[in-house]
Motif scaffolding. Structure first.
Motif, PDB file in Angstrom:
ATOM      1  N   HIS A  56       0.872  -1.182   0.000  1.00  0.00           N
ATOM      2  CA  HIS A  56       0.000   0.000   0.000  1.00  0.00           C
ATOM      3  C   HIS A  56       0.908   1.231   0.000  1.00  0.00           C
ATOM      4  O   HIS A  56       1.563   1.508   1.006  1.00  0.00           O
ATOM      5  CB  HIS A  56      -0.896   0.032   1.239  1.00  0.00           C
ATOM      6  CG  HIS A  56      -1.822  -1.116   1.352  1.00  0.00           C
ATOM      7  ND1 HIS A  56      -2.935  -1.264   0.552  1.00  0.00           N
ATOM      8  CD2 HIS A  56      -1.822  -2.186   2.182  1.00  0.00           C
ATOM      9  CE1 HIS A  56      -3.563  -2.373   0.882  1.00  0.00           C
ATOM     10  NE2 HIS A  56      -2.901  -2.955   1.863  1.00  0.00           N
ATOM     11  N   TYR A  57       0.938   1.919  -1.126  1.00  0.00           N
ATOM     12  CA  TYR A  57       1.704   3.166  -1.210  1.00  0.00           C
ATOM     13  C   TYR A  57       0.780   4.307  -0.803  1.00  0.00           C
ATOM     14  O   TYR A  57      -0.343   4.414  -1.300  1.00  0.00           O
ATOM     15  CB  TYR A  57       2.211   3.390  -2.634  1.00  0.00           C
ATOM     16  CG  TYR A  57       3.366   2.490  -3.000  1.00  0.00           C
ATOM     17  CD1 TYR A  57       4.667   2.978  -2.978  1.00  0.00           C
ATOM     18  CD2 TYR A  57       3.167   1.160  -3.342  1.00  0.00           C
ATOM     19  CE1 TYR A  57       5.739   2.157  -3.297  1.00  0.00           C
ATOM     20  CE2 TYR A  57       4.228   0.333  -3.656  1.00  0.00           C
ATOM     21  CZ  TYR A  57       5.512   0.840  -3.635  1.00  0.00           C
ATOM     22  OH  TYR A  57       6.572   0.027  -3.943  1.00  0.00           O
ATOM     23  N   THR A  58       1.254   5.153   0.115  1.00  0.00           N
ATOM     24  CA  THR A  58       0.447   6.276   0.584  1.00  0.00           C
ATOM     25  C   THR A  58       0.978   7.619   0.108  1.00  0.00           C
ATOM     26  O   THR A  58       0.245   8.597   0.089  1.00  0.00           O
ATOM     27  CB  THR A  58       0.365   6.281   2.123  1.00  0.00           C
ATOM     28  OG1 THR A  58       1.691   6.310   2.666  1.00  0.00           O
ATOM     29  CG2 THR A  58      -0.369   5.044   2.623  1.00  0.00           C
ATOM     30  N   ILE A  65      -0.595  -2.422  -4.682  1.00  0.00           N
ATOM     31  CA  ILE A  65      -0.048  -3.432  -5.579  1.00  0.00           C
ATOM     32  C   ILE A  65      -0.208  -4.792  -4.914  1.00  0.00           C
ATOM     33  O   ILE A  65       0.278  -5.024  -3.806  1.00  0.00           O
ATOM     34  CB  ILE A  65       1.428  -3.161  -5.902  1.00  0.00           C
ATOM     35  CG1 ILE A  65       1.597  -1.753  -6.478  1.00  0.00           C
ATOM     36  CG2 ILE A  65       1.960  -4.213  -6.870  1.00  0.00           C
ATOM     37  CD1 ILE A  65       3.035  -1.346  -6.700  1.00  0.00           C
ATOM     38  N   PHE A  66      -0.908  -5.688  -5.605  1.00  0.00           N
ATOM     39  CA  PHE A  66      -1.200  -7.030  -5.111  1.00  0.00           C
ATOM     40  C   PHE A  66      -0.401  -8.029  -5.938  1.00  0.00           C
ATOM     41  O   PHE A  66      -0.481  -8.015  -7.168  1.00  0.00           O
ATOM     42  CB  PHE A  66      -2.694  -7.334  -5.249  1.00  0.00           C
ATOM     43  CG  PHE A  66      -3.564  -6.398  -4.458  1.00  0.00           C
ATOM     44  CD1 PHE A  66      -4.007  -6.740  -3.192  1.00  0.00           C
ATOM     45  CD2 PHE A  66      -3.944  -5.178  -4.980  1.00  0.00           C
ATOM     46  CE1 PHE A  66      -4.807  -5.881  -2.457  1.00  0.00           C
ATOM     47  CE2 PHE A  66      -4.747  -4.303  -4.261  1.00  0.00           C
ATOM     48  CZ  PHE A  66      -5.184  -4.658  -2.991  1.00  0.00           C
ATOM     49  N   PHE A  67       0.329  -8.907  -5.270  1.00  0.00           N
ATOM     50  CA  PHE A  67       1.154  -9.905  -5.943  1.00  0.00           C
ATOM     51  C   PHE A  67       0.688 -11.305  -5.593  1.00  0.00           C
ATOM     52  O   PHE A  67       0.319 -11.593  -4.451  1.00  0.00           O
ATOM     53  CB  PHE A  67       2.615  -9.796  -5.484  1.00  0.00           C
ATOM     54  CG  PHE A  67       3.306  -8.535  -5.897  1.00  0.00           C
ATOM     55  CD1 PHE A  67       3.872  -8.400  -7.146  1.00  0.00           C
ATOM     56  CD2 PHE A  67       3.410  -7.482  -5.011  1.00  0.00           C
ATOM     57  CE1 PHE A  67       4.524  -7.242  -7.514  1.00  0.00           C
ATOM     58  CE2 PHE A  67       4.064  -6.310  -5.368  1.00  0.00           C
ATOM     59  CZ  PHE A  67       4.619  -6.194  -6.623  1.00  0.00           C
ATOM     60  N   SER A  68       0.729 -12.177  -6.591  1.00  0.00           N
ATOM     61  CA  SER A  68       0.599 -13.613  -6.378  1.00  0.00           C
ATOM     62  C   SER A  68       1.659 -14.258  -7.255  1.00  0.00           C
ATOM     63  O   SER A  68       2.436 -13.569  -7.903  1.00  0.00           O
ATOM     64  CB  SER A  68      -0.808 -14.099  -6.746  1.00  0.00           C
ATOM     65  OG  SER A  68      -0.994 -14.068  -8.142  1.00  0.00           O
ATOM     66  N   PHE A  69       1.677 -15.567  -7.308  1.00  0.00           N
ATOM     67  CA  PHE A  69       2.682 -16.237  -8.138  1.00  0.00           C
ATOM     68  C   PHE A  69       2.486 -15.962  -9.623  1.00  0.00           C
ATOM     69  O   PHE A  69       3.424 -16.027 -10.397  1.00  0.00           O
ATOM     70  CB  PHE A  69       2.657 -17.751  -7.904  1.00  0.00           C
ATOM     71  CG  PHE A  69       3.236 -18.162  -6.585  1.00  0.00           C
ATOM     72  CD1 PHE A  69       4.530 -17.845  -6.232  1.00  0.00           C
ATOM     73  CD2 PHE A  69       2.470 -18.886  -5.686  1.00  0.00           C
ATOM     74  CE1 PHE A  69       5.069 -18.233  -5.015  1.00  0.00           C
ATOM     75  CE2 PHE A  69       2.992 -19.289  -4.469  1.00  0.00           C
ATOM     76  CZ  PHE A  69       4.284 -18.954  -4.131  1.00  0.00           C
ATOM     77  N   THR A  70       1.258 -15.686 -10.040  1.00  0.00           N
ATOM     78  CA  THR A  70       0.978 -15.576 -11.474  1.00  0.00           C
ATOM     79  C   THR A  70       0.486 -14.212 -11.929  1.00  0.00           C
ATOM     80  O   THR A  70       0.343 -13.982 -13.120  1.00  0.00           O
ATOM     81  CB  THR A  70      -0.090 -16.610 -11.884  1.00  0.00           C
ATOM     82  OG1 THR A  70      -1.293 -16.344 -11.136  1.00  0.00           O
ATOM     83  CG2 THR A  70       0.384 -18.028 -11.632  1.00  0.00           C
ATOM     84  N   LYS A  71       0.215 -13.308 -10.980  1.00  0.00           N
ATOM     85  CA  LYS A  71      -0.433 -12.063 -11.365  1.00  0.00           C
ATOM     86  C   LYS A  71      -0.008 -10.902 -10.473  1.00  0.00           C
ATOM     87  O   LYS A  71       0.194 -11.075  -9.274  1.00  0.00           O
ATOM     88  CB  LYS A  71      -1.946 -12.237 -11.265  1.00  0.00           C
ATOM     89  CG  LYS A  71      -2.757 -11.127 -11.819  1.00  0.00           C
ATOM     90  CD  LYS A  71      -4.258 -11.260 -11.599  1.00  0.00           C
ATOM     91  CE  LYS A  71      -4.803 -12.646 -11.747  1.00  0.00           C
ATOM     92  NZ  LYS A  71      -6.241 -12.734 -11.635  1.00  0.00           N
TER      93      LYS A  71
END
Length: 170
Positions: A56-58, A65-71
């Motif tokens: 979470h950039y403030t 920005i949400f990260f997973s292994f594929t996306k």
């Protein structure tokens, strides 16, 4: 400089042998990105598990920005847009930290995809990560109020894109 933000995905697992290990990790951060022509400072917080991460950039603008292994999903409220990128491989912080070796000065060093990372620790947790990215930006991420292995509600890793936002898929 945007690509520097993506360089630090927090997804994967650790063995339990050094201060860089964690099952979950949360912290506040300040990130400076220095290019030849400009310097940008970011602030915010992040949380990570072995499979997901959210930054979470403030400041200077809001961004999630949400990260997973594929996306990777970037939600930018000021622009009312979300960018969804399918990824095959991206440098991730867990891989960087798990591959780090302690040097003579007590700091840790790791190399991933041709980029050398320098990691310092404090109170049995990572406290600073610095590197020069492939675009010659000098990046320094300082972690404050680091919390290791505390319970994290998995719901925070699910992007919530408002219906009226533009969605860009890459």
């Amino acid at each position: 400089m945007k690509k520097s933000v993506f360089a630090l995905v927090l997804c994967a697992s650790f063995s339990l042998a050094n201060p860089l290990e964690f099952d979950t990790l949360s912290a506040n951060f300040t990130q400076s990105v220095q290019s030849e022509d400009a310097k940008i400072n970011y602030t915010g917080d992040f949380s990570a598990t072995k499979e997901h991460a959210v930054w979470h950039y403030t400041s200077p603008t809001k961004k999630n920005i949400f990260f997973s292994f594929t996306k990777v999903t970037v939600i930018e409220p000021d622009l009312e847009q979300a960018i969804i990128t399918n990824i095959k491989e991206t440098p991730n912080l867990v891989a960087i930290l798990s591959g780090a070796k302690q040097n003579k000065s007590g700091a840790y060093e790791a190399e991933l995809d041709g980029v050398k990372y320098f990691i310092t620790t404090q109170n049995d947790a990572p406290s600073q990560i610095s590197y020069t990215d492939k675009l010659d930006n000098k990046v320094v991420i300082n972690l404050q109020s680091v919390r290791k292995n505390e319970k994290i509600d998995e719901k925070i890793f699910a992007p919530n894109i408002p219906n009226h936002y533009d969605i860009i898929t890459q």
